[in-house]
Structure formats: C-alpha cells, structure tokens
Design a protein around this motif. Sequence first.
Motif, PDB file in Angstrom:
ATOM      1  N   VAL A   1       0.856  -1.190   0.000  1.00 34.76           N
ATOM      2  CA  VAL A   1       0.000   0.000   0.000  1.00 34.76           C
ATOM      3  C   VAL A   1       0.888   1.236   0.000  1.00 34.76           C
ATOM      4  CG1 VAL A   1      -1.806   1.280   1.217  1.00 34.76           C
ATOM      5  CG2 VAL A   1      -1.786  -1.229   1.308  1.00 34.76           C
ATOM      6  N   THR A   2       0.792   2.054  -1.043  1.00 37.48           N
ATOM      7  CA  THR A   2       1.597   3.259  -1.134  1.00 37.48           C
ATOM      8  C   THR A   2       0.746   4.419  -1.635  1.00 37.48           C
ATOM      9  OG1 THR A   2       2.271   3.016  -3.467  1.00 37.48           O
ATOM     10  CG2 THR A   2       3.565   1.811  -1.822  1.00 37.48           C
ATOM     11  N   HIS A   3       1.320   5.615  -1.610  1.00 38.17           N
ATOM     12  CA  HIS A   3       0.661   6.741  -2.277  1.00 38.17           C
ATOM     13  C   HIS A   3       1.198   6.863  -3.699  1.00 38.17           C
ATOM     14  CE1 HIS A   3      -1.320  10.482  -3.064  1.00 38.17           C
ATOM     15  NE2 HIS A   3      -0.168  11.081  -3.324  1.00 38.17           N
ATOM     16  N   ALA A   4       2.493   6.909  -3.842  1.00 35.97           N
ATOM     17  CA  ALA A   4       3.112   7.043  -5.154  1.00 35.97           C
ATOM     18  C   ALA A   4       3.084   5.718  -5.913  1.00 35.97           C
ATOM     19  CB  ALA A   4       4.552   7.533  -5.013  1.00 35.97           C
ATOM     20  N   PRO A   5       3.120   5.774  -7.238  1.00 37.75           N
ATOM     21  CA  PRO A   5       3.230   4.542  -8.019  1.00 37.75           C
ATOM     22  C   PRO A   5       4.659   4.019  -8.016  1.00 37.75           C
ATOM     23  CG  PRO A   5       3.245   6.434  -9.480  1.00 37.75           C
ATOM     24  CD  PRO A   5       3.034   6.975  -8.083  1.00 37.75           C
ATOM     25  N   ALA A   6       4.872   2.915  -8.670  1.00 39.37           N
ATOM     26  CA  ALA A   6       6.214   2.374  -8.857  1.00 39.37           C
ATOM     27  C   ALA A   6       6.820   2.957 -10.135  1.00 39.37           C
ATOM     28  CB  ALA A   6       6.169   0.849  -8.944  1.00 39.37           C
ATOM     29  N   TYR A   7       8.120   2.957 -10.209  1.00 36.95           N
ATOM     30  CA  TYR A   7       8.835   3.512 -11.357  1.00 36.95           C
ATOM     31  C   TYR A   7       8.410   2.826 -12.655  1.00 36.95           C
ATOM     32  CZ  TYR A   7      12.763   4.763 -14.388  1.00 36.95           C
ATOM     33  OH  TYR A   7      13.529   5.223 -15.433  1.00 36.95           O
ATOM     34  N   GLN A   8       8.001   3.650 -13.621  1.00 37.26           N
ATOM     35  CA  GLN A   8       7.585   3.206 -14.950  1.00 37.26           C
ATOM     36  C   GLN A   8       6.407   2.244 -14.936  1.00 37.26           C
ATOM     37  OE1 GLN A   8      11.107   1.921 -17.135  1.00 37.26           O
ATOM     38  NE2 GLN A   8      11.603   4.040 -17.661  1.00 37.26           N
ATOM     39  N   LEU A   9       5.591   2.323 -13.879  1.00 36.83           N
ATOM     40  CA  LEU A   9       4.325   1.597 -13.847  1.00 36.83           C
ATOM     41  C   LEU A   9       3.208   2.641 -13.764  1.00 36.83           C
ATOM     42  CD1 LEU A   9       4.663  -1.583 -11.580  1.00 36.83           C
ATOM     43  CD2 LEU A   9       4.058  -1.481 -13.991  1.00 36.83           C
ATOM     44  N   ASN A  10       2.887   3.241 -14.913  1.00 38.67           N
ATOM     45  CA  ASN A  10       1.838   4.254 -14.998  1.00 38.67           C
ATOM     46  C   ASN A  10       2.160   5.506 -14.188  1.00 38.67           C
ATOM     47  OD1 ASN A  10       0.442   2.162 -16.379  1.00 38.67           O
ATOM     48  ND2 ASN A  10      -0.372   1.421 -14.433  1.00 38.67           N
ATOM     49  N   ASP A  11       3.444   5.776 -13.993  1.00 46.58           N
ATOM     50  CA  ASP A  11       3.827   6.998 -13.288  1.00 46.58           C
ATOM     51  C   ASP A  11       4.004   8.130 -14.300  1.00 46.58           C
ATOM     52  OD1 ASP A  11       6.131   6.072 -14.508  1.00 46.58           O
ATOM     53  OD2 ASP A  11       7.438   6.478 -12.806  1.00 46.58           O
ATOM     54  N   GLY A  12       4.469   9.299 -13.838  1.00 47.07           N
ATOM     55  CA  GLY A  12       4.643  10.442 -14.711  1.00 47.07           C
ATOM     56  C   GLY A  12       6.093  10.673 -15.083  1.00 47.07           C
ATOM     57  N   ASP A  13       6.295  11.516 -16.096  1.00 49.65           N
ATOM     58  CA  ASP A  13       7.652  11.862 -16.508  1.00 49.65           C
ATOM     59  C   ASP A  13       8.238  12.968 -15.642  1.00 49.65           C
ATOM     60  OD1 ASP A  13       7.655  10.036 -18.669  1.00 49.65           O
ATOM     61  OD2 ASP A  13       6.552  11.469 -19.902  1.00 49.65           O
ATOM     62  N   ASP A  14       7.357  13.777 -15.022  1.00 51.85           N
ATOM     63  CA  ASP A  14       7.817  14.867 -14.160  1.00 51.85           C
ATOM     64  C   ASP A  14       8.189  14.328 -12.790  1.00 51.85           C
ATOM     65  OD1 ASP A  14       5.082  14.236 -13.787  1.00 51.85           O
ATOM     66  OD2 ASP A  14       4.755  16.102 -12.706  1.00 51.85           O
ATOM     67  N   ILE A  15       9.083  15.018 -12.108  1.00 49.05           N
ATOM     68  CA  ILE A  15       9.577  14.547 -10.809  1.00 49.05           C
ATOM     69  C   ILE A  15       8.455  14.354  -9.786  1.00 49.05           C
ATOM     70  CG2 ILE A  15      11.018  15.148  -8.808  1.00 49.05           C
ATOM     71  CD1 ILE A  15      13.045  16.329 -10.728  1.00 49.05           C
ATOM     72  N   PRO A  16       7.479  15.281  -9.646  1.00 53.89           N
ATOM     73  CA  PRO A  16       6.439  15.081  -8.636  1.00 53.89           C
ATOM     74  C   PRO A  16       5.661  13.777  -8.796  1.00 53.89           C
ATOM     75  CG  PRO A  16       6.391  17.340  -9.415  1.00 53.89           C
ATOM     76  CD  PRO A  16       7.341  16.600 -10.308  1.00 53.89           C
ATOM     77  N   HIS A  17       5.526  13.278 -10.030  1.00 52.84           N
ATOM     78  CA  HIS A  17       4.716  12.084 -10.249  1.00 52.84           C
ATOM     79  C   HIS A  17       5.532  10.872 -10.674  1.00 52.84           C
ATOM     80  CE1 HIS A  17       1.802  15.452 -10.600  1.00 52.84           C
ATOM     81  NE2 HIS A  17       1.083  14.619  -9.890  1.00 52.84           N
ATOM     82  N   LYS A  18       6.833  10.975 -10.545  1.00 46.51           N
ATOM     83  CA  LYS A  18       7.698   9.842 -10.837  1.00 46.51           C
ATOM     84  C   LYS A  18       7.546   8.777  -9.760  1.00 46.51           C
ATOM     85  CE  LYS A  18      12.602   8.735 -11.640  1.00 46.51           C
ATOM     86  NZ  LYS A  18      13.981   9.295 -11.632  1.00 46.51           N
ATOM     87  N   GLY A  19       7.532   7.517 -10.151  1.00 47.21           N
ATOM     88  CA  GLY A  19       7.388   6.430  -9.186  1.00 47.21           C
ATOM     89  C   GLY A  19       8.724   5.979  -8.618  1.00 47.21           C
ATOM     90  N   PHE A  20       8.653   5.143  -7.585  1.00 49.86           N
ATOM     91  CA  PHE A  20       9.856   4.662  -6.892  1.00 49.86           C
ATOM     92  C   PHE A  20      10.293   3.290  -7.406  1.00 49.86           C
ATOM     93  CE2 PHE A  20       8.133   7.691  -3.799  1.00 49.86           C
ATOM     94  CZ  PHE A  20       9.271   8.385  -3.425  1.00 49.86           C
ATOM     95  N   GLN A  21      11.566   3.186  -7.726  1.00 48.19           N
ATOM     96  CA  GLN A  21      12.136   1.918  -8.155  1.00 48.19           C
ATOM     97  C   GLN A  21      12.079   0.880  -7.033  1.00 48.19           C
ATOM     98  OE1 GLN A  21      13.435   0.664 -11.099  1.00 48.19           O
ATOM     99  NE2 GLN A  21      13.611  -1.258  -9.948  1.00 48.19           N
ATOM    100  N   VAL A  22      12.233   1.322  -5.790  1.00 47.22           N
ATOM    101  CA  VAL A  22      12.262   0.371  -4.677  1.00 47.22           C
ATOM    102  C   VAL A  22      10.930  -0.358  -4.524  1.00 47.22           C
ATOM    103  CG1 VAL A  22      11.563   1.972  -2.833  1.00 47.22           C
ATOM    104  CG2 VAL A  22      13.082   0.047  -2.299  1.00 47.22           C
ATOM    105  N   PHE A  23       9.825   0.226  -5.006  1.00 46.78           N
ATOM    106  CA  PHE A  23       8.546  -0.488  -4.972  1.00 46.78           C
ATOM    107  C   PHE A  23       8.575  -1.680  -5.934  1.00 46.78           C
ATOM    108  CE2 PHE A  23       6.096   3.667  -3.798  1.00 46.78           C
ATOM    109  CZ  PHE A  23       6.662   3.636  -2.545  1.00 46.78           C
ATOM    110  N   ARG A  24       9.217  -1.498  -7.067  1.00 49.67           N
ATOM    111  CA  ARG A  24       9.389  -2.622  -7.997  1.00 49.67           C
ATOM    112  C   ARG A  24      10.293  -3.686  -7.373  1.00 49.67           C
ATOM    113  NH1 ARG A  24       8.609  -0.779 -13.915  1.00 49.67           N
ATOM    114  NH2 ARG A  24       9.690  -2.731 -14.392  1.00 49.67           N
TER     115      ARG A  24
END
Length: 221
Positions: A127-150
């Motif tokens: 359960v997170t707020h942010a998405p995971a990196y390159q899993l429907n995240d954004g290109d801008d920094i505020p909406h970039k996902g975290f690699q550690v979730f992957r």
Amino acid sequence: MRILVIADIESKALWDYFDKSMLENVDLIVSCGDLNPKYLSFLATFTKAPVIYVRGNHDAKYEMTPPDGCICIEDDIFEFHGVRLLGLGGSMRYKEGSNMFTEKEMKKRVNKMRFKLRKKDGFDILVTHAPAYQLNDGDDIPHKGFQVFRDLMDCYKPLLFVHGHVHANYGGRYKRECKYNETRVVNAYERYYIDIDDEVIAENRKKRGPKTPLIGNLFPK
C-alpha cells in the motif's frame, strides 16, 4: 474478502451524498493518501470495517489532525484476517516539505523494515501513495514512481499493489489496473472495490519470495 481502496479525491457517493449501501460487504477500507482526514473519520463511523491509511504528499495536516478511528500503517505491516499489508506513504521529493522522499530516502525506509518483513515472512499487499517507477507513473519529478517499490514486488511477489497519486485526468498515464509480473496493480483514485478469494491468497503464499536477511540491506544498490 472485499477491500475498498480510496485515494486523492473524496468520493461524493461516500461523503456528500452518502449511500450506506456503498459500504455493504466491505471488509477493509484502505486509503492511499491525499484525502481529508475528516473523510476517513466519517467512513470509520459508518462501517465496522477497519480503515487503514498511508499519507500522501498533501497530507501534512495529518500530523495535527489525524483521522479518528483509523489506523496508520506507515512503515509497518498490518495484518487483517491473515492478510499482510505493508504501508509506505509519500511521493517523490520535488520541494521542501513532509511526506516527500528521494529514491534513496524511500529505500532507507524499506531497509529499516527488514526485521518486520522477516518476522511476517513478507507481505501480501503493498500500500503506497506514489506509483512504482515506470508503472503508470509520470515523466515529471512530482509524479515519478519509486524503483524500490518494484524491488519489493520482485523480492516478495505480493498478490496486490495499490497506490494513488495518478489522477484520472492525467490522460494516457492513468490506468485503473495493470499487472507487474504476478502482482495485480490497482490505482485507488477516488474509490474502487477489490475482491480477493481466500484460496487465491493461500496460493500466492506458496509463491512468496525469500525471507529477508537478518543483517545488511535489502536493496543496497
């Protein structure tokens, strides 16, 4: 088990025009952040289901006004009817403020949980707020996902990953559901119902990843 996941915008059907039938047969409510704490408290009042939450990047007010009757699962593993839910709130850091983290800081949070992860032998739902990196995240920094979730999904192979932060009006970046390997990924924007069969949970447990080492970092790189 029926889970109601919510995030980012208060559902009119659950608040402004409250319809109690929307909560019928719901066993657990999971908030993925950026919601009015009064909204969570309201839901907790009208259901017997536990309301658990992580904080979004706009939830600094939770420090002074936490949701009444709700359970914060930040940096913890909450167990409900044998289902283990790991909570990591916040977004990628794009300015000074609370509930925002660099990739390195989020990785540090995860590494601090290695003893809890070993004790619980992993988790079933991330359960997170942010998405995971390159899993429907954004290109801008505020909406970039975290690699550690992957990394967490690669290591522990959870049944489900629920997040918020990516709104329906974001166009092509918004997807309600997708898959990452064997993990079902769900965007909790506004509200969404997820039904999980007990047999599916049991089967997923058989496929779970390795136990966390007692010493050292989970993801040192």
